[in-house]
Design an enzyme around this catalytic site. Structure first.
Site, short mmCIF file in Angstrom:
data_model
loop_
_atom_site.label_atom_id
_atom_site.label_comp_id
_atom_site.label_asym_id
_atom_site.label_seq_id
_atom_site.Cartn_x
_atom_site.Cartn_y
_atom_site.Cartn_z
N TYR A 23 0.58 3.49 -2.61
CA TYR A 23 1.20 3.97 -1.37
C TYR A 23 2.47 3.18 -1.05
O TYR A 23 3.51 3.76 -0.76
CB TYR A 23 0.18 3.84 -0.24
N SER B 213 6.72 3.20 6.02
CA SER B 213 5.57 2.35 6.35
C SER B 213 5.95 0.90 6.16
O SER B 213 6.85 0.58 5.36
CB SER B 213 4.39 2.70 5.44
#
Length: 240
Positions: A160, A147
Site C-alpha cells: 500500500y 496516505s
C-alpha cells in the site's frame, strides 16, 4: 468546515464512491450543488448510493484495464464534461497486511493496479475533458488521495505504502507537466480515518482515535475550492 457553499454547475467524478471517504465526498458535494458521478465495483452498492444521493453511479473496477474507457465515457456523458476528478479508490494489497518478504507478487500488483495504474489510466482517459474545462475557464483539478504510508515506513504496509508513494510523485510530476493545459494536480493525505478499508487493515483499532470520513471530506472540499480559479463555474459562500 464549509458553510453556504454553492457548487452549482461543478462537475465532479469520485472513484471508490460507495463507502468511507468516497461516500462522504459524494454526499457533501451533491448537498452543495455539484453534479457528481461516482465509481465503485459492486452494482448493488452503486445503485443504493445513486438512489440515496441523486449522483450518477457507474459500476467499474479501476484495477481492470478494460473498465477504464467505459468508466471515462460514462463520466463525461453523464456530466457533460468534467471539472474535477478525485481518485479515491484504493486497495491494501495483501489482507491481512503482510511484511514485504511475505507479500505475494500478485498482491503487490493488485495494490499498484488500483492505487497507481488505475488512477493513471483514468486520469489519462479524462485528460482531454479536463483540458477542455480549463480552456473554457471552468478550472480543472485532479485530486489523488494519498496516505502518510507514502512517506513513513510502516511495517506491513509495504504494498500500500509503495503504491501511494508512487502516486504522490506521479501527482507532483503531472502537476508540473499539465500547467500549460491549465490542469492542477494535488495529492492529499486525509489522515487515519474510521473507514471499512482501515478496519480491514487494522481490525483492532479504536474507531474513537480515528478521523470521521465526513470531516476528512470537508477538508478535501476546502482544498478543492482553494485550488479552483475564483468564479470557475461556481459561486462560493462563506466559510466557517
Amino acid at each position: 468546515m464549509l458553510a453556504n457553499i454553492d457548487f452549482h454547475g461543478l462537475r465532479v467524478a469520485v472513484t471508490g464512491g460507495t463507502s468511507g471517504l468516497g461516500l462522504a465526498l459524494v454526499r457533501q458535494l451533491v448537498a452543495q450543488g455539484a453534479r457528481v458521478a461516482f465509481v465503485a465495483r459492486t452494482a448493488a452498492n452503486v445503485e443504493l448510493i445513486a438512489d440515496e444521493t441523486g449522483a450518477h453511479g457507474i459500476v467499474g473496477d479501476l484495477g481492470k484495464k478494460h473498465d477504464i474507457y467505459p468508466i471515462a465515457l460514462q463520466v463525461t456523458a453523464s456530466l457533460g464534461g468534467l471539472d474535477v476528478l478525485i481518485n479515491n479508490a484504493s486497495s491494501l494489497g495483501p489482507v491481512p497486511l503482510a511484511l514485504l518478504a511475505d507479500t505475494e507478487c500478485e498482491d503487490l500488483e493488485k495494490a499498484l493496479a488500483v492505487n497507481l495504474v488505475g488512477a493513471f489510466r483514468l486520469t489519462k482517459a479524462l485528460f482531454g475533458a479536463l483540458a477542455t474545462s480549463a480552456r473554457e475557464g471552468r478550472g480543472a483539478l485532479v485530486i489523488n488521495i494519498s496516505s502518510d504510508a507514502a512517506v513513513n515506513a510502516y511495517p506491513g504496509w509495504g504494498a500500500y505504502g509503495a503504491s501511494k508513494a508512487a502516486l504522490a510523485h506521479l501527482t507532483a510530476i503531472w502537476d508540473e507537466e499539465a500547467k500549460d493545459d491549465g490542469i492542477r494536480f494535488l495529492a492529499i493525505d486525509p489522515g487515519d480515518m474510521d473507514t471499512p478499508l482501515h478496519a480491514l487493515a487494522l481490525p483492532d483499532a479504536d474507531p474513537a482515535t480515528l478521523k470521521h470520513p465526513d470531516l476528512a471530506a470537508a477538508e478535501i472540499i476546502e482544498k478543492l475550492l482553494d485550488a479552483l480559479p475564483a468564479g470557475a463555474a461556481l459561486s462560493a459562500g462563506a466559510r466557517g
